[in-house]
Design an enzyme around this catalytic site. Structure first.
Site, PDB file in Angstrom:
ATOM      1  N   ALA A  55       0.807  -1.222   0.000  1.00 21.70           N
ATOM      2  CA  ALA A  55       0.000   0.000   0.000  1.00 21.70           C
ATOM      3  C   ALA A  55       0.836   1.265   0.000  1.00 21.70           C
ATOM      4  O   ALA A  55       0.386   2.314  -0.450  1.00 21.70           O
ATOM      5  CB  ALA A  55      -0.926   0.002   1.216  1.00 21.70           C
ATOM      6  N   LYS A  56       2.059   1.173   0.543  1.00 26.47           N
ATOM      7  CA  LYS A  56       2.987   2.305   0.609  1.00 26.47           C
ATOM      8  C   LYS A  56       2.334   3.538   1.245  1.00 26.47           C
ATOM      9  O   LYS A  56       2.534   4.664   0.782  1.00 26.47           O
ATOM     10  CB  LYS A  56       3.545   2.629  -0.774  1.00 26.47           C
ATOM     11  CG  LYS A  56       4.298   1.461  -1.422  1.00 26.47           C
ATOM     12  CD  LYS A  56       4.846   1.834  -2.783  1.00 26.47           C
ATOM     13  CE  LYS A  56       5.578   0.688  -3.432  1.00 26.47           C
ATOM     14  NZ  LYS A  56       4.671  -0.398  -3.887  1.00 26.47           N
ATOM     15  N   ARG A  57       1.582   3.332   2.295  1.00 26.07           N
ATOM     16  CA  ARG A  57       0.936   4.435   2.992  1.00 26.07           C
ATOM     17  C   ARG A  57       1.954   5.211   3.818  1.00 26.07           C
ATOM     18  O   ARG A  57       2.980   4.673   4.236  1.00 26.07           O
ATOM     19  CB  ARG A  57      -0.183   3.925   3.892  1.00 26.07           C
ATOM     20  CG  ARG A  57      -1.307   3.173   3.169  1.00 26.07           C
ATOM     21  CD  ARG A  57      -2.086   4.094   2.244  1.00 26.07           C
ATOM     22  NE  ARG A  57      -3.339   3.487   1.826  1.00 26.07           N
ATOM     23  CZ  ARG A  57      -3.588   2.967   0.642  1.00 26.07           C
ATOM     24  NH1 ARG A  57      -2.647   2.969  -0.283  1.00 26.07           N
ATOM     25  NH2 ARG A  57      -4.772   2.443   0.355  1.00 26.07           N
TER      26      ARG A  57
END
Length: 279
Positions: A97-99
């Site tokens: 997700a690379k949040r």
């Protein structure tokens, strides 16, 4: 079971450090799937379930990439949940997700991935500061993988910039994550690219016990032999990810799934010199 215990168990059970990336691109999926009279989310679900069926014996983990599911609209999240439920329980599931956000937004991201989707781990972006990680760090059954030295050429724009002490931003992130792990229950891992093998060792030696998620093998051209050399002194368990080169290996063949299975099996074999250090 802690995250690190499950990770080691998954690698040992399959004798594999392979992670299969689930990036369902409708433009690349085989004709026998896309030509059916189904909705796009249904096509994706059918495709990925077959991919999981034929690769489960060869990998320790799966990494669904959220962008591909979000692109399907509201039904895409239902498809994601169906795929998460389908993945065998003994596999590590990493939500790619690379949040990276702060305060209550980060808290809700943590709830989404660790409570709603109940994945084992999630990828995070530390650009807004290490406080963005805090809401994820209170559960020893979970893991995070923090972008540290990514496989794309753009890593040189920021992550490989040199600091006054001679190190890079990547090595600084690794050092700070090592410190943060000491006060955290959640396992803190790093995302480091196989395409950056020359720079890799000087980064991961700042956090030698960290689990690693390593993209860049396959379509991006990362060298397995160079990666093996860089990992010689690394204690943390690595997962080496391959997405497109595995799941689209069958192209438009009628029996496309056989080629997917064979490609996953072959990559597992090529990774054996790395895997044998962790089983």
């Amino acid at each position: 079971m802690t995250f690190n215990e499950k990770l080691k168990s998954a690698v040992q059970a399959t004798e594999s450090t392979l992670c299969v990336g689930l990036d369902p691109n409708l433009n690349l999926m085989p004709d026998p799937i896309t030509s059916t009279e189904q909705s796009n989310p249904q096509k994706v679900e059918q495709f990925l379930k077959k991919v999981i069926d034929v690769t489960a014996d060869h990998c320790a983990a799966y990494k669904p990439n959220l962008g591909f599911f979000e692109a399907l609209g509201a039904d895409g999240l239902d498809t994601l949940e169906a795929i998460l439920d389908y993945i065998p329980n003994d596999k590590i599931i990493i939500a790619d997700a690379k949040r990276g956000d702060i305060s209550s937004t980060a808290e809700h991201y943590a709830k989404a991935f660790f409570e709603q989707f109940n994945v084992d781990a999630v990828t995070l972006n530390p650009l807004m500061g290490f406080e963005t990680l805090d809401p994820f760090l209170n559960d020893d059954s979970k893991g995070i993988y923090v972008l540290t030295l990514t496989s794309n050429p753009g890593a040189r724009d920021i992550l490989l910039k040199q600091l006054a002490d001679g190190g890079t931003i990547s090595s600084f992130i690794a050092k700070e994550l090592n410190i943060k792990q000491r006060a955290s229950k959640t396992s803190i891992g790093m995302v480091v690219g196989a395409t950056k093998a020359d720079e890799l060792e000087s980064v991961i030696n700042k956090f030698s016990t960290s689990p690693l998620l390593i993209p860049g093998v396959g379509k991006q051209g990362g060298s397995i032999s160079a990666l093996n050399k860089s990992l010689e002194q690394h204690a943390g368990t690595p997962l080496i990810n391959s997405s497109r080169s595995i799941i689209y290996a069958g192209k438009n063949e009628v029996n496309w799934d056989r080629q997917v299975a064979e490609t996953a099996k072959n990559l597992k074999t090529k990774l054996a010199p790395i895997t044998e250090r962790y089983v």
